[in-house]
Scaffold this motif. Structure first.
Motif, PDB file in Angstrom:
ATOM      1  N   GLY A 177       9.607   7.953 -34.676  1.00 48.19           N
ATOM      2  CA  GLY A 177       9.358   8.082 -36.111  1.00 48.19           C
ATOM      3  C   GLY A 177       8.304   7.132 -36.634  1.00 48.19           C
ATOM      4  N   GLY A 178       8.077   6.032 -35.883  1.00 44.45           N
ATOM      5  CA  GLY A 178       7.129   5.035 -36.360  1.00 44.45           C
ATOM      6  C   GLY A 178       5.840   4.968 -35.577  1.00 44.45           C
ATOM      7  N   GLY A 179       5.617   5.944 -34.691  1.00 41.67           N
ATOM      8  CA  GLY A 179       4.418   5.924 -33.855  1.00 41.67           C
ATOM      9  C   GLY A 179       4.710   5.356 -32.478  1.00 41.67           C
TER      10      GLY A 179
ATOM     11  N   LEU B  23       1.595  15.838 -41.427  1.00 38.37           N
ATOM     12  CA  LEU B  23       1.305  14.410 -41.349  1.00 38.37           C
ATOM     13  C   LEU B  23       2.335  13.779 -40.419  1.00 38.37           C
ATOM     14  CD1 LEU B  23      -0.183  11.851 -42.102  1.00 38.37           C
ATOM     15  CD2 LEU B  23       1.266  11.677 -44.140  1.00 38.37           C
ATOM     16  N   SER B  24       1.861  13.275 -39.285  1.00 39.34           N
ATOM     17  CA  SER B  24       2.740  12.734 -38.254  1.00 39.34           C
ATOM     18  C   SER B  24       2.309  11.333 -37.860  1.00 39.34           C
ATOM     19  CB  SER B  24       2.696  13.651 -37.021  1.00 39.34           C
ATOM     20  OG  SER B  24       3.426  13.105 -35.945  1.00 39.34           O
ATOM     21  N   ASN B  25       3.262  10.541 -37.345  1.00 39.30           N
ATOM     22  CA  ASN B  25       2.919   9.261 -36.722  1.00 39.30           C
ATOM     23  C   ASN B  25       2.674   9.415 -35.225  1.00 39.30           C
ATOM     24  OD1 ASN B  25       2.836   7.584 -38.957  1.00 39.30           O
ATOM     25  ND2 ASN B  25       4.958   6.929 -38.799  1.00 39.30           N
ATOM     26  N   LYS B  26       2.743  10.640 -34.718  1.00 41.36           N
ATOM     27  CA  LYS B  26       2.315  10.911 -33.347  1.00 41.36           C
ATOM     28  C   LYS B  26       0.793  10.724 -33.294  1.00 41.36           C
ATOM     29  CE  LYS B  26       3.895  14.742 -31.121  1.00 41.36           C
ATOM     30  NZ  LYS B  26       4.613  14.270 -29.959  1.00 41.36           N
ATOM     31  N   PRO B  27       0.222  10.204 -32.192  1.00 39.51           N
ATOM     32  CA  PRO B  27      -1.232  10.048 -32.137  1.00 39.51           C
ATOM     33  C   PRO B  27      -1.968  11.322 -32.564  1.00 39.51           C
ATOM     34  CG  PRO B  27      -0.248   8.978 -30.248  1.00 39.51           C
ATOM     35  CD  PRO B  27       0.869   9.679 -30.979  1.00 39.51           C
ATOM     36  N   HIS B  28      -3.071  11.147 -33.263  1.00 41.31           N
ATOM     37  CA  HIS B  28      -3.766  12.258 -33.911  1.00 41.31           C
ATOM     38  C   HIS B  28      -4.123  13.378 -32.932  1.00 41.31           C
ATOM     39  CE1 HIS B  28      -6.218  14.374 -36.824  1.00 41.31           C
ATOM     40  NE2 HIS B  28      -7.241  14.338 -36.002  1.00 41.31           N
ATOM     41  N   GLU B  29      -4.660  13.016 -31.772  1.00 43.51           N
ATOM     42  CA  GLU B  29      -5.088  14.061 -30.839  1.00 43.51           C
ATOM     43  C   GLU B  29      -3.907  14.897 -30.349  1.00 43.51           C
ATOM     44  OE1 GLU B  29      -4.809  10.170 -28.415  1.00 43.51           O
ATOM     45  OE2 GLU B  29      -5.369  10.805 -30.454  1.00 43.51           O
ATOM     46  N   PHE B  30      -2.748  14.262 -30.168  1.00 41.03           N
ATOM     47  CA  PHE B  30      -1.559  15.002 -29.750  1.00 41.03           C
ATOM     48  C   PHE B  30      -1.078  15.912 -30.880  1.00 41.03           C
ATOM     49  CE2 PHE B  30      -0.044  11.342 -26.734  1.00 41.03           C
ATOM     50  CZ  PHE B  30      -1.164  11.527 -25.939  1.00 41.03           C
ATOM     51  N   THR B  31      -1.091  15.386 -32.095  1.00 33.76           N
ATOM     52  CA  THR B  31      -0.651  16.157 -33.259  1.00 33.76           C
ATOM     53  C   THR B  31      -1.474  17.426 -33.413  1.00 33.76           C
ATOM     54  OG1 THR B  31       0.073  14.146 -34.396  1.00 33.76           O
ATOM     55  CG2 THR B  31      -0.339  16.080 -35.763  1.00 33.76           C
ATOM     56  N   VAL B  32      -2.780  17.297 -33.342  1.00 34.44           N
ATOM     57  CA  VAL B  32      -3.665  18.463 -33.484  1.00 34.44           C
ATOM     58  C   VAL B  32      -3.412  19.472 -32.369  1.00 34.44           C
ATOM     59  CG1 VAL B  32      -6.077  19.216 -33.426  1.00 34.44           C
ATOM     60  CG2 VAL B  32      -5.435  17.192 -34.755  1.00 34.44           C
ATOM     61  N   THR B  33      -3.255  18.983 -31.143  1.00 29.28           N
ATOM     62  CA  THR B  33      -3.019  19.866 -29.997  1.00 29.28           C
ATOM     63  C   THR B  33      -1.752  20.687 -30.191  1.00 29.28           C
ATOM     64  OG1 THR B  33      -4.155  18.395 -28.455  1.00 29.28           O
ATOM     65  CG2 THR B  33      -2.578  19.942 -27.514  1.00 29.28           C
TER      66      THR B  33
ATOM     67  N   ILE C  89      -4.289  18.637 -40.867  1.00 30.55           N
ATOM     68  CA  ILE C  89      -3.460  18.220 -39.737  1.00 30.55           C
ATOM     69  C   ILE C  89      -3.834  16.786 -39.403  1.00 30.55           C
ATOM     70  CG2 ILE C  89      -2.783  18.675 -37.339  1.00 30.55           C
ATOM     71  CD1 ILE C  89      -3.904  21.551 -37.740  1.00 30.55           C
ATOM     72  N   HIS C  90      -2.891  15.877 -39.620  1.00 29.21           N
ATOM     73  CA  HIS C  90      -3.207  14.462 -39.434  1.00 29.21           C
ATOM     74  C   HIS C  90      -2.108  13.764 -38.623  1.00 29.21           C
ATOM     75  CE1 HIS C  90      -6.537  14.484 -42.365  1.00 29.21           C
ATOM     76  NE2 HIS C  90      -5.800  15.399 -42.969  1.00 29.21           N
ATOM     77  N   GLY C  91      -2.525  13.099 -37.553  1.00 29.75           N
ATOM     78  CA  GLY C  91      -1.634  12.226 -36.803  1.00 29.75           C
ATOM     79  C   GLY C  91      -2.047  10.785 -37.008  1.00 29.75           C
ATOM     80  N   GLN C  92      -1.464   9.914 -36.207  1.00 24.90           N
ATOM     81  CA  GLN C  92      -1.764   8.487 -36.319  1.00 24.90           C
ATOM     82  C   GLN C  92      -3.209   8.211 -35.897  1.00 24.90           C
ATOM     83  OE1 GLN C  92       0.790   5.980 -33.963  1.00 24.90           O
ATOM     84  NE2 GLN C  92      -0.495   4.186 -34.284  1.00 24.90           N
ATOM     85  N   LYS C  93      -3.926   7.502 -36.772  1.00 24.40           N
ATOM     86  CA  LYS C  93      -5.320   7.124 -36.497  1.00 24.40           C
ATOM     87  C   LYS C  93      -5.479   5.626 -36.723  1.00 24.40           C
ATOM     88  CE  LYS C  93      -6.613  11.435 -38.814  1.00 24.40           C
ATOM     89  NZ  LYS C  93      -7.184  11.955 -40.055  1.00 24.40           N
ATOM     90  N   GLN C  94      -6.370   5.042 -35.986  1.00 24.36           N
ATOM     91  CA  GLN C  94      -6.625   3.601 -36.133  1.00 24.36           C
ATOM     92  C   GLN C  94      -7.143   3.270 -37.529  1.00 24.36           C
ATOM     93  OE1 GLN C  94      -4.996   2.152 -33.832  1.00 24.36           O
ATOM     94  NE2 GLN C  94      -6.519   1.056 -32.633  1.00 24.36           N
ATOM     95  N   SER C  95      -7.824   4.235 -38.140  1.00 24.51           N
ATOM     96  CA  SER C  95      -8.493   3.969 -39.419  1.00 24.51           C
ATOM     97  C   SER C  95      -7.561   4.037 -40.618  1.00 24.51           C
ATOM     98  CB  SER C  95      -9.623   4.990 -39.607  1.00 24.51           C
ATOM     99  OG  SER C  95      -9.103   6.320 -39.585  1.00 24.51           O
TER     100      SER C  95
END
Length: 221
Positions: free
Chosen positions: A51-53, A112-122, A136-142
């Protein structure tokens, strides 16, 4: 000045809300822990670790370990869970029926997920490509992770919809906190990783047992 979009807008969390992914997350993390001769955990444990990344998942799975070990586990987990389609990850029962109804209503849909962005999009593009998710947004460094509201507010702005008109759907306190922090309507789901008490304590405006109950809520608001 843009005209406000008056369509119904729903932002979904991903894991535990749209997708039942806990077994694959547990298997992947336990494989990494075994490779380092570290203690593994049950699937039930992982329901409270996520839940928190990824960094929070690793922190919860490892407990009191050095930063060097935590960094190594994060690296290995990302390789193990590398965005490929895992065999046991599937939408929850009733999710496609829910999305079919929301599509008929011409709703704006976002994730909107705390899963890493690339995984979320996939995952969204694989399972939900026919539903026209606009953001579609996952966890991003920015960007800060949920429950910080920044990413949710960014989605609202991208869809030109006031936050107070957006439904935020999730299964954990992190999602309820995100909704409250962003000034959105919080819908907690009971088929995910946490219970009704947690969702209530952290501000759920509505709690649903089945996906189609969400249609009734948004239709009556």
């Amino acid at each position: 000045m843009k005209t406000v979009d008056n369509k119904k807008t729903i932002i979904f969390d991903l894991d535990g809300t749209l997708l039942d992914s806990i077994e694959d997350i547990a298997i992947s993390m336990n494989k990494v822990l075994e490779s380092l001769n570290l203690q593994t955990h049950s699937i039930e444990d992982y329901k409270y670790f996520v839940g928190g990344g990824v960094d929070v998942l690793v922190e919860n799975a490892l407990g009191n370990q050095t930063n060097q070990i935590k960094d190594e586990v994060i690296k290995r987990f990302k390789v193990e869970y590398d965005g490929k389609m895992h065999s046991k990850t599937l939408p929850y029962e009733g999710i496609y029926e829910l999305l079919d109804e929301l599509k008929k209503l011409d709703c704006n849909l976002a994730v909107l997920s705390n899963k890493p962005h690339e995984f979320t999009v996939t995952y969204v593009n694989h399972f939900f490509k026919d539903y026209g998710f606009k953001e579609i947004h996952g966890q991003k460094q920015s960007l800060p992770k949920k429950p910080n509201p920044k990413a949710a507010i960014d989605i609202a702005q991208a869809l030109n919809t006031p936050c107070e008109n957006i439904f935020f759907v999730g299964d954990t306190k992190v999602d309820m906190q995100t909704a409250k922090n962003a000034g959105m309507i919080a819908i907690g789901v009971l088929w995910g990783f946490r219970d009704e008490q947690e969702l209530s304590e952290f501000g759920a405006d509505f709690i649903v047992k089945t996906p189609l109950e969400i249609v009734d809520i948004i239709s009556n608001k």
